[in-house]
Design a protein around this motif. Structure first.
Motif, PDB file in Angstrom:
ATOM      1  N   VAL A   1      -1.477  59.970  59.173  1.00 22.54           N
ATOM      2  CA  VAL A   1      -2.073  61.295  59.084  1.00 22.54           C
ATOM      3  C   VAL A   1      -3.345  61.217  58.249  1.00 22.54           C
ATOM      4  CG1 VAL A   1      -0.555  61.933  57.143  1.00 22.54           C
ATOM      5  CG2 VAL A   1      -1.746  63.714  58.449  1.00 22.54           C
ATOM      6  N   LEU A   2      -4.448  61.665  58.822  1.00 25.44           N
ATOM      7  CA  LEU A   2      -5.711  61.762  58.120  1.00 25.44           C
ATOM      8  C   LEU A   2      -5.795  63.154  57.503  1.00 25.44           C
ATOM      9  CD1 LEU A   2      -8.654  61.144  57.360  1.00 25.44           C
ATOM     10  CD2 LEU A   2      -9.297  61.761  59.707  1.00 25.44           C
TER      11      LEU A   2
ATOM     12  N   ASP B   1       8.537  61.389  53.592  1.00 26.62           N
ATOM     13  CA  ASP B   1       8.977  61.117  54.959  1.00 26.62           C
ATOM     14  C   ASP B   1       8.404  59.822  55.511  1.00 26.62           C
ATOM     15  OD1 ASP B   1      10.407  63.428  54.930  1.00 26.62           O
ATOM     16  OD2 ASP B   1       9.110  64.553  56.278  1.00 26.62           O
ATOM     17  N   GLY B   2       7.675  59.077  54.679  1.00 20.99           N
ATOM     18  CA  GLY B   2       7.187  57.779  55.099  1.00 20.99           C
ATOM     19  C   GLY B   2       5.924  57.779  55.921  1.00 20.99           C
ATOM     20  N   TRP B   3       5.170  58.884  55.910  1.00 17.97           N
ATOM     21  CA  TRP B   3       3.903  58.904  56.637  1.00 17.97           C
ATOM     22  C   TRP B   3       2.917  57.924  56.002  1.00 17.97           C
ATOM     23  CZ3 TRP B   3       2.325  61.789  60.902  1.00 17.97           C
ATOM     24  CH2 TRP B   3       3.219  62.773  61.348  1.00 17.97           C
ATOM     25  N   ARG B   4       2.125  57.276  56.824  1.00 10.34           N
ATOM     26  CA  ARG B   4       0.992  56.489  56.354  1.00 10.34           C
ATOM     27  C   ARG B   4      -0.164  57.462  56.184  1.00 10.34           C
ATOM     28  NH1 ARG B   4      -3.304  53.510  58.883  1.00 10.34           N
ATOM     29  NH2 ARG B   4      -3.890  51.659  57.670  1.00 10.34           N
TER      30      ARG B   4
ATOM     31  N   GLN C   1      -7.614  54.832  63.018  1.00 13.36           N
ATOM     32  CA  GLN C   1      -6.819  55.270  64.169  1.00 13.36           C
ATOM     33  C   GLN C   1      -5.664  56.201  63.767  1.00 13.36           C
ATOM     34  OE1 GLN C   1      -7.161  54.658  67.741  1.00 13.36           O
ATOM     35  NE2 GLN C   1      -9.210  54.373  66.845  1.00 13.36           N
ATOM     36  N   PRO C   2      -5.995  57.351  63.198  1.00 15.42           N
ATOM     37  CA  PRO C   2      -4.934  58.297  62.845  1.00 15.42           C
ATOM     38  C   PRO C   2      -4.265  58.862  64.092  1.00 15.42           C
ATOM     39  CG  PRO C   2      -7.067  59.349  62.665  1.00 15.42           C
ATOM     40  CD  PRO C   2      -7.335  57.890  62.919  1.00 15.42           C
ATOM     41  N   THR C   3      -3.009  59.222  63.948  1.00 11.29           N
ATOM     42  CA  THR C   3      -2.293  59.887  65.030  1.00 11.29           C
ATOM     43  C   THR C   3      -2.255  61.399  64.820  1.00 11.29           C
ATOM     44  OG1 THR C   3      -0.225  59.489  63.819  1.00 11.29           O
ATOM     45  CG2 THR C   3      -0.827  57.907  65.546  1.00 11.29           C
ATOM     46  N   HIS C   4      -2.470  61.822  63.569  1.00 11.23           N
ATOM     47  CA  HIS C   4      -2.435  63.235  63.208  1.00 11.23           C
ATOM     48  C   HIS C   4      -3.551  63.521  62.202  1.00 11.23           C
ATOM     49  CE1 HIS C   4       1.607  62.298  64.655  1.00 11.23           C
ATOM     50  NE2 HIS C   4       1.833  63.601  64.835  1.00 11.23           N
ATOM     51  N   VAL C   5      -4.009  64.766  62.159  1.00  9.93           N
ATOM     52  CA  VAL C   5      -5.073  65.164  61.234  1.00  9.93           C
ATOM     53  C   VAL C   5      -4.752  66.526  60.640  1.00  9.93           C
ATOM     54  CG1 VAL C   5      -7.535  65.743  60.982  1.00  9.93           C
ATOM     55  CG2 VAL C   5      -6.836  63.896  62.534  1.00  9.93           C
TER      56      VAL C   5
END
Length: 306
Positions: free
Chosen positions: A9-10, A29-32, A66-70
Motif C-alpha cells: 500500500v502506497l 495486518d502485515g501490509w508492506r 509497484q503498489p497494489t493499493h493507494v
C-alpha cells in the motif's frame, strides 16, 4: 487475521497525524508499506520525499515500488492558512499529478482511496449530512477539496477508486493547531486559562483509530466510484469536551473567548451520517468521547515526561 505481505500500500502523507496511525493499523495486518512525503517511518519498506507535482519522478518511483493499493492523504489541511494558491497547487494539482503518475507507472492497482473533506458541506442546511447533501464550501481549503473531487471523477473509469469525506477527528499526536488537541494539551499542562474562539460550535467528532480502521477496510472492500463520509454520527460541542476534560484532569481552567479567534466564516455544525460508510466497510465501533480524550491526555502527559 490473514497476513498481507503479498500486498503493498502506497500512502501519501504517511508521516502526518492520520498516516502514522494508519501505518500502525496496517502493519498489524502485515501490509508492506511505501510512504510518499515527509520523514521516513520505521514501518516503511520504501520511501520517497518528493513534491506531489513532480509527476515524472513519482511515476518512476511508483513503477519500481509497484503498489497494489493507494491511500492519498497528503494535503494542505489547516483552514486558516493564508496562502490561498497553495491549497490548489497541493490539493488539486498535486492529486492530478499523483493519479497521472500512477497511470504512467503501469502499476496494477486493486484500490485507490482519495481523502477529500467534509468541509465541502460548509454550513449544511440539514443534518445529518449525507453524501448527496449540497456542497457549500466556505474557505479555500474546502473549495480546493471540492475542486479536487470534480477532477477525480474522470479517473473513476481508470482506477477502482473511493473518495472519502472525513469529518473532524482527533487523537494522540494531533497538532495543537487543531482545537480539540489544543484543549487536551492545555489540560495536560494544567493551564490556568484556556483561550478559544467560538464556543457554540459543534462537530461530528471521531477518534483517529476509528478513521484508520475505516481506511484499512476500504482497501479491501468491493465498492468503487463512490464518495463516502467518514464520521461518527454524533455531534460534540467544545463545551462538552471541556466538561469531560475537567473530569479527567480533576480541575477546570478559566475559559476566555478571544474575538480574534472567532472566524467570520465559521462552520457552526458538521453532523454526518455514517450509513453509507457502514454499507461499504461494515459497522465500526465508535470510541466514546471519554476514551478518545483519555488517550490524548495520557499521550500528552507522557510527552511532557510526567
Amino acid at each position: 487475521m490473514a497476513r498481507r505481505s503479498d500486498k503493498t500500500v502506497l500512502i501519501t502523507g504517511l508521516s502526518g497525524f492520520t498516516g502514522a496511525h494508519l501505518a500502525h493499523r496496517l502493519t498489524q495486518d502485515g501490509w508492506r508499506i511505501a510512504g510518499l512525503g515527509g520523514r521516513r517511518l520505521d514501518c516503511e519498506a520504501e520511501h520517497l520525499d518528493a513534491d506531489l507535482n513532480d509527476t515524472g519522478r513519482l511515476a518512476e518511483w511508483i513503477g519500481k515500488v509497484q503498489p497494489t493499493h493507494v491511500i492519498h492523504l497528503a494535503a494542505l489541511a489547516h483552514v486558516t492558512a493564508s496562502d490561498a494558491l497553495s491549497y490548489y497547487r497541493v490539493n488539486v494539482l498535486g492529486t492530478e499529478s499523483l493519479l497521472t503518475a500512477l497511470q504512467d507507472s503501469g502499476a496494477a492497482l486493486e484500490k485507490v482511496v482519495i481523502a477529500s473533506s467534509a468541509n465541502i458541506y460548509g454550513n449544511a442546511l440539514v443534518s445529518p449530512i449525507v453524501e448527496s447533501s449540497e456542497a457549500r464550501p466556505m474557505n479555500h481549503y474546502a473549495v480546493s477539496k471540492l475542486a479536487m473531487e470534480a477532477l477525480v471523477r474522470k479517473w473513476f473509469t481508470r482506477f477502482p477508486m473511493l473518495v472519502t469525506r472525513p469529518f473532524n477527528y482527533t487523537g494522540p499526536g494531533q497538532s495543537e493547531a487543531f482545537v480539540f488537541a489544543k484543549i487536551v494539551a492545555a489540560f495536560a499542562r494544567r493551564q490556568d486559562e484556556l483561550t478559544l474562539g467560538n464556543l457554540d460550535v459543534s462537530r461530528d467528532l471521531s477518534d483517529v483509530r476509528y478513521v484508520a480502521e475505516a481506511y484499512a477496510r476500504m482497501l479491501e472492500c468491493d465498492a468503487e466510484g463512490e464518495f463516502v463520509n467518514i464520521c461518527s454520527g454524533r455531534s460534540v460541542s467544545l463545551l462538552e469536551v471541556i466538561d469531560e476534560m475537567s473530569r479527567i484532569a480533576g480541575y477546570r481552567p478559566q475559559v476566555r473567548v478571544n474575538p480574534a479567534f472567532v472566524r467570520a466564516d465559521e462552520v457552526k455544525e458538521l453532523f454526518g451520517s455514517p450509513s453509507k460508510l457502514y454499507d461499504v466497510v461494515g459497522k465500526l465501533e465508535v470510541p466514546s468521547l471519554h476514551e478518545t480524550l483519555q488517550s490524548m491526555y495520557e499521550w500528552n502527559l507522557q510527552a511532557q515526561g510526567n
